[in-house]
Design a protein around this motif. Structure first.
Motif, short mmCIF file in Angstrom:
data_model
loop_
_atom_site.label_atom_id
_atom_site.label_comp_id
_atom_site.label_asym_id
_atom_site.label_seq_id
_atom_site.Cartn_x
_atom_site.Cartn_y
_atom_site.Cartn_z
N MET A 1 40.14 -44.04 -4.33
CA MET A 1 38.89 -43.95 -3.06
C MET A 1 39.56 -42.84 -2.23
O MET A 1 40.46 -42.83 -1.69
CB MET A 1 38.71 -45.05 -2.82
N LYS A 2 38.67 -41.73 -2.43
CA LYS A 2 39.14 -40.69 -1.29
C LYS A 2 38.84 -41.22 0.36
O LYS A 2 37.71 -41.57 0.58
CB LYS A 2 38.19 -39.48 -1.36
N THR A 3 39.61 -41.23 1.17
CA THR A 3 39.58 -41.63 2.57
C THR A 3 40.28 -40.76 3.62
O THR A 3 40.81 -41.15 4.46
CB THR A 3 39.98 -43.27 2.61
N GLY A 4 40.28 -39.37 3.18
CA GLY A 4 41.00 -38.58 4.14
C GLY A 4 40.46 -38.58 5.61
O GLY A 4 39.97 -39.63 6.05
N HIS A 62 25.98 -35.15 -9.34
CA HIS A 62 25.62 -33.74 -9.98
C HIS A 62 25.63 -32.63 -8.80
O HIS A 62 25.13 -31.60 -9.11
CB HIS A 62 24.08 -34.20 -10.42
N SER A 63 26.01 -33.01 -7.56
CA SER A 63 25.77 -31.78 -6.47
C SER A 63 27.31 -31.07 -6.75
O SER A 63 28.19 -31.47 -7.03
CB SER A 63 25.54 -32.36 -5.27
N LYS A 64 27.31 -29.81 -6.16
CA LYS A 64 28.43 -28.84 -6.05
C LYS A 64 29.13 -29.41 -5.01
O LYS A 64 30.46 -29.13 -4.94
CB LYS A 64 27.95 -27.39 -5.99
N PHE A 65 28.64 -30.18 -4.09
CA PHE A 65 29.46 -30.86 -2.88
C PHE A 65 30.41 -32.03 -3.45
O PHE A 65 31.44 -32.23 -2.61
CB PHE A 65 28.49 -31.14 -1.82
N PRO A 67 33.09 -32.69 -5.27
CA PRO A 67 34.52 -32.67 -5.25
C PRO A 67 35.02 -32.74 -3.69
O PRO A 67 36.30 -33.05 -3.74
CB PRO A 67 34.67 -31.30 -5.98
N SER A 68 34.18 -32.21 -2.90
CA SER A 68 34.66 -32.01 -1.43
C SER A 68 34.37 -33.28 -0.53
O SER A 68 34.94 -33.48 0.42
CB SER A 68 34.09 -30.76 -0.76
N LEU A 69 33.52 -34.03 -0.97
CA LEU A 69 32.86 -35.13 -0.23
C LEU A 69 33.83 -36.13 0.13
O LEU A 69 34.57 -36.46 -0.73
CB LEU A 69 31.64 -35.75 -0.52
N GLN A 70 33.99 -36.71 1.25
CA GLN A 70 34.76 -37.96 1.70
C GLN A 70 34.00 -39.11 2.32
O GLN A 70 34.67 -40.08 2.48
CB GLN A 70 35.81 -37.29 2.70
N LEU A 71 32.85 -38.94 2.54
CA LEU A 71 32.06 -40.28 3.32
C LEU A 71 30.57 -39.96 2.85
O LEU A 71 30.19 -38.91 2.86
CB LEU A 71 32.48 -40.16 4.42
N VAL A 72 29.84 -41.09 2.77
CA VAL A 72 28.51 -41.16 2.73
C VAL A 72 28.01 -41.96 3.75
O VAL A 72 28.39 -42.83 3.96
CB VAL A 72 27.90 -41.64 1.25
N LEU A 73 26.89 -41.30 4.37
CA LEU A 73 26.45 -42.02 5.64
C LEU A 73 24.91 -42.50 5.28
O LEU A 73 24.21 -41.43 4.65
CB LEU A 73 26.30 -40.84 6.73
N LEU A 74 24.45 -43.72 5.68
CA LEU A 74 23.22 -43.96 5.12
C LEU A 74 22.48 -44.38 6.58
O LEU A 74 22.99 -44.87 7.45
CB LEU A 74 22.96 -45.11 4.42
N GLN A 75 21.10 -43.87 6.83
CA GLN A 75 20.17 -44.32 7.84
C GLN A 75 19.73 -45.56 7.69
O GLN A 75 18.42 -45.48 7.24
CB GLN A 75 19.34 -43.01 8.16
N GLY A 95 33.79 -43.26 -5.63
CA GLY A 95 35.07 -43.58 -5.19
C GLY A 95 35.05 -42.91 -3.65
O GLY A 95 36.07 -42.10 -3.45
N LEU A 96 33.89 -43.09 -3.05
CA LEU A 96 33.71 -42.48 -1.43
C LEU A 96 33.53 -43.98 -0.61
O LEU A 96 32.77 -44.89 -1.08
CB LEU A 96 32.74 -41.54 -1.35
N PRO A 97 34.00 -43.97 0.55
CA PRO A 97 33.56 -44.75 1.51
C PRO A 97 32.20 -44.73 2.01
O PRO A 97 31.55 -43.66 1.77
CB PRO A 97 34.12 -44.81 2.81
N VAL A 98 31.38 -45.85 2.36
CA VAL A 98 30.03 -45.72 2.61
C VAL A 98 29.69 -46.72 4.05
O VAL A 98 30.28 -47.52 4.12
CB VAL A 98 29.07 -46.22 1.54
N LEU A 99 29.21 -45.68 4.67
CA LEU A 99 28.73 -46.05 6.23
C LEU A 99 27.19 -46.23 6.36
O LEU A 99 26.54 -45.24 6.61
CB LEU A 99 29.44 -45.44 7.29
#
Length: 188
Positions: A1-4, A62-65, A67-75, A95-99
């Motif tokens: 999991m990416k957590t940079g 499926h987005s170009k972003f 590979p770089s993403l490190q976190l998903v935020l949800l409203q 493989g990303l944290p979700v907040l």
């Protein structure tokens, strides 16, 4: 999991819709690198459906972003009414944290009562419970998967510039409202 350092973040919100609306609801995701807007994603979820986790997973992967993403935020934990996101599965899938971020503490008793009237309500309530305790952090209420309370607080303090809401979520809210209604509302 990416957590940079959580520099590359995507924040999602849904479009406002009429109470009588049935069918799909648009969602928008905005990608930030620090405090710089990098891009926008858009997709759909079923109103009160059960496809939000799958839809967000596909949209991000499926987005170009991605590979770089490190976190998903949800409203909030649900999109399109009561299409509840399984934040643990979303975190595992990507493989990303979700907040999950909410301005006000969700009224769980009212949500549970409302879910009794929705198809698949028991399963949706189970997903809300599976997301863990609602915690008060940095002036907002959160649920989280794949990151600590300390990491969540760090992200919120770094990305919440103009309010307690992180800029990616604030921007997603403004874009969704502006496109759906012709003008945006200020508060997510």
């Amino acid at each position: 999991m990416k957590t940079g350092g959580f520099s590359y973040v995507v924040g999602f919100d849904d479009f406002p819709f009429e109470r009588s609306h049935r069918g799909n609801v648009q969602v928008v995701g905005v990608v930030y690198n620090g405090l710089r807007l990098e891009g926008v994603l858009s997709g759909q979820v079923r109103r009160d459906g059960r496809n939000s986790t799958r839809a967000l997973t596909g949209l991000i992967q499926h987005s170009k972003f991605y590979p770089s993403l490190q976190l998903v935020l949800l409203q909030g934990i649900a999109l399109g009414g009561f299409n509840v996101v399984d934040i643990q599965a979303l975190s595992d899938n990507l493989g990303l944290p979700v907040l999950v971020v909410s301005r006000r503490k969700p009224n769980l008793a009212a949500i549970e009562a409302a879910l009794r009237k929705v198809r698949g309500g028991k399963q949706k309530w189970a997903l809300i419970q599976k997301a863990g305790a609602i915690e008060h952090v940095a002036g907002v209420y959160v649920q989280r998967a794949g990151l600590s309370v300390k990491q969540a607080e760090h992200v919120l303090r770094r990305l919440a510039v103009h309010s307690h809401i992180p800029e990616p979520l604030r921007t997603a809210h403004l874009i969704a409202g502006g496109i759906a209604t012709g003008q945006s509302r200020a508060r997510p």
